[in-house]
Design an enzyme around this catalytic site. Sequence first.
Site, PDB file in Angstrom:
ATOM      1  N   LYS A  86      25.057  59.177  40.664  1.00 17.18           N
ATOM      2  CA  LYS A  86      24.640  60.571  40.467  1.00 17.18           C
ATOM      3  C   LYS A  86      24.249  61.204  41.792  1.00 17.18           C
ATOM      4  O   LYS A  86      23.827  60.491  42.707  1.00 17.18           O
ATOM      5  CB  LYS A  86      23.406  60.609  39.550  1.00 17.18           C
ATOM      6  N   ARG A 140      26.389  55.438  25.874  1.00 19.43           N
ATOM      7  CA  ARG A 140      27.270  55.165  24.728  1.00 19.43           C
ATOM      8  C   ARG A 140      27.704  53.708  24.713  1.00 19.43           C
ATOM      9  O   ARG A 140      27.990  53.154  23.657  1.00 19.43           O
ATOM     10  CB  ARG A 140      28.469  56.136  24.764  1.00 19.43           C
TER      11      ARG A 140
HETATM   12  N1  BES Z   1      21.564  60.029  31.106  1.00 18.22           N
HETATM   13  C1  BES Z   1      22.690  60.854  31.334  1.00 18.22           C
HETATM   14  C2  BES Z   1      22.621  62.195  30.595  1.00 18.22           C
HETATM   15  C3  BES Z   1      21.510  63.118  30.980  1.00 18.22           C
HETATM   16  C4  BES Z   1      21.731  64.169  31.830  1.00 18.22           C
HETATM   17  C5  BES Z   1      20.255  62.977  30.422  1.00 18.22           C
HETATM   18  C6  BES Z   1      20.716  65.033  32.152  1.00 18.22           C
HETATM   19  C7  BES Z   1      19.240  63.824  30.733  1.00 18.22           C
HETATM   20  C8  BES Z   1      19.458  64.859  31.584  1.00 18.22           C
HETATM   21  C9  BES Z   1      23.964  60.141  30.876  1.00 18.22           C
HETATM   22  O1  BES Z   1      23.954  58.765  30.975  1.00 18.22           O
HETATM   23  C10 BES Z   1      25.075  60.652  31.719  1.00 18.22           C
HETATM   24  O2  BES Z   1      25.008  60.484  32.896  1.00 18.22           O
HETATM   25  N2  BES Z   1      26.062  61.276  31.105  1.00 18.22           N
HETATM   26  C11 BES Z   1      27.143  61.820  31.811  1.00 18.22           C
HETATM   27  C12 BES Z   1      28.393  61.594  31.009  1.00 18.22           C
HETATM   28  C13 BES Z   1      29.669  61.918  31.737  1.00 18.22           C
HETATM   29  C14 BES Z   1      29.876  60.921  32.846  1.00 18.22           C
HETATM   30  C15 BES Z   1      30.804  61.885  30.763  1.00 18.22           C
HETATM   31  C16 BES Z   1      26.906  63.310  32.003  1.00 18.22           C
HETATM   32  O3  BES Z   1      26.347  63.940  31.105  1.00 18.22           O
HETATM   33  O4  BES Z   1      27.232  63.816  33.065  1.00 18.22           O
HETATM   34 ZN    ZN Z   2      24.529  58.079  32.894  1.00 15.72          ZN
END
Ligand code: BES
Ligand code: ZN
Length: 505
Positions: free
Chosen positions: A282, A356
């Site tokens: 990230k 997931r």
């Molecule tokens: N934990 C994150 C989602 C999230 C984002 C939670 C902001 C709280 C605040 C999750 O694991 C994630 O990173 N999801 C990705 C999915 C994508 C790679 C398809 C996302 O939402 O960018």
């Molecule tokens: Zn994630």
Amino acid sequence: MDIKLVQGDIAQVDAPAIVVNLFEGVEAPGGATGAVDKALDGAITQLISDGEIKGKKGETTLIHTFGKIPASRVVVLGLGKSDEFDVEVVRKTMGSACRYLRKLDIRKAATVAHGAGVGGLNSADAGQGLAEGSLLGLYRFKTYLTKNPEENARELDELLVVEMDQNKVSSLEGGIARGRIIAEAAMIARDMVNEPANVMTPTRMSDAARQVSEEHGLELKVIDRDDMKEMGMGAFLGVAQGSDEPPKLIVLKYEGDPNNPENNLGLIGKGITFDTGGISIKPAANMEDMKGDMAGGASVIAAMQAIGQLKPKINVTGMVAATENMPGGSAQRPGDVVRSMSGKTVEVINTDAEGRLVLSDALHYAREMGITKLVDIATLTGAIIIALGHACSGAMTNNQELMDKVTKAGMATGERIWQLPMYDEYKEQLKSNVADMKNVGGRPAGSITAAQFLSEFVEDTPWVHLDIAGTFLSSEESGYVVKGGTGVPTRALIDLTLDLATNGQ
Ligand code: BES
Ligand code: ZN
Ligand code: ZN
């Protein structure tokens, strides 16, 4: 804070402050507010006609009494428009009022039971809302604060609820006791979210679950890395392999209806104690918020605590899939294929779509355990914030009946939930050339494709997925919500469980 109930006349109560209320637009208050106004020679009506008190929701006005009544101060709390009044208003306004009293360095206050009179609420609900709002509104996470010890030590220690009508006393008292149990649960969820990830590790989450199990007589099973290998949880293990912190699949069991094993509910929480994104790392901005990527799991442990205390007639299994998502030397790579416990294979396109993956094995395991209704709770997608902002959690389902009950629980508790569709077309986006599916479906409808992925592992078991990525944290203080972890959707999960237990399946 202690909350005590007494029967009597609030105008006669000797306390540093008393709280009375006013609906918007009322010019001549009645009830307790009217009695206090009279004792103060019409000070409240005067302030209303001067336009200083409007009765707006959450408005607080301080009046010094100069010996006219035993209490030295009166706080007039605005309840907003009377036709918009409900328990949520009680929670919100009491949250604000209690923080206001604490800021004034008041340690002991008395209040009327808002809504139990002209507000038209039943007294149990009024008492519950009052306790929940007050306790949640006063919540602070102070563990690591060493500066300003005086201000941080300042607490409203005692709240006396004064009710005139003897007939309402016992139901108010019952409501207050229940509200305390529910608020305390939501507060342990907040604590877990607010704890930094160097403290709130998967092991610490299992310790929190152990404490709940020991204090409230729940069964606990903690499945570790070796067990997971034996069970074939390849999707979960793929996420965990990049971290030195041992992963834990935490299982808490409450048996409220042992003679009817199929009368059950499974609450499955995402417990990523820190989500770096893994190799699909990230960006740095706001990455610290990812210490709260275990908020779903926290809400499950918290709800199980309240369920253990409230003892509904239903069997509840709480499960938390806890691990870090780290980019360590043995981390999984984009393009890796993992075999989930269900046998289905997944091509890991993006290691940041880890929630997931861990949930897929947890959901499958829950089904193998014989769970007949599943609710999973996860900070699953940033896309849900794009769709719904921070005003509600998103929900997706394969069973409208269960969905409606979950929505109702969310609305009743102020932890709002909004449903998104699960059309088959969305599933197309998950097709992989090398495995049964990919773990991401591209930009469009990101929250729904995430849910479609999960749906592959629940098969035909009635299931609701709650995406709380927009609601687990608050950047503002308002009503009973303070900055940091919100505890969402702990109270909705408790409400749902009680509803299923009393009103059947
Ligand atoms: N934990 C994150 C989602 C999230 C984002 C939670 C902001 C709280 C605040 C999750 O694991 C994630 O990173 N999801 C990705 C999915 C994508 C790679 C398809 C996302 O939402 O960018
Ligand atoms: Zn994630
Ligand atoms: Zn995550």
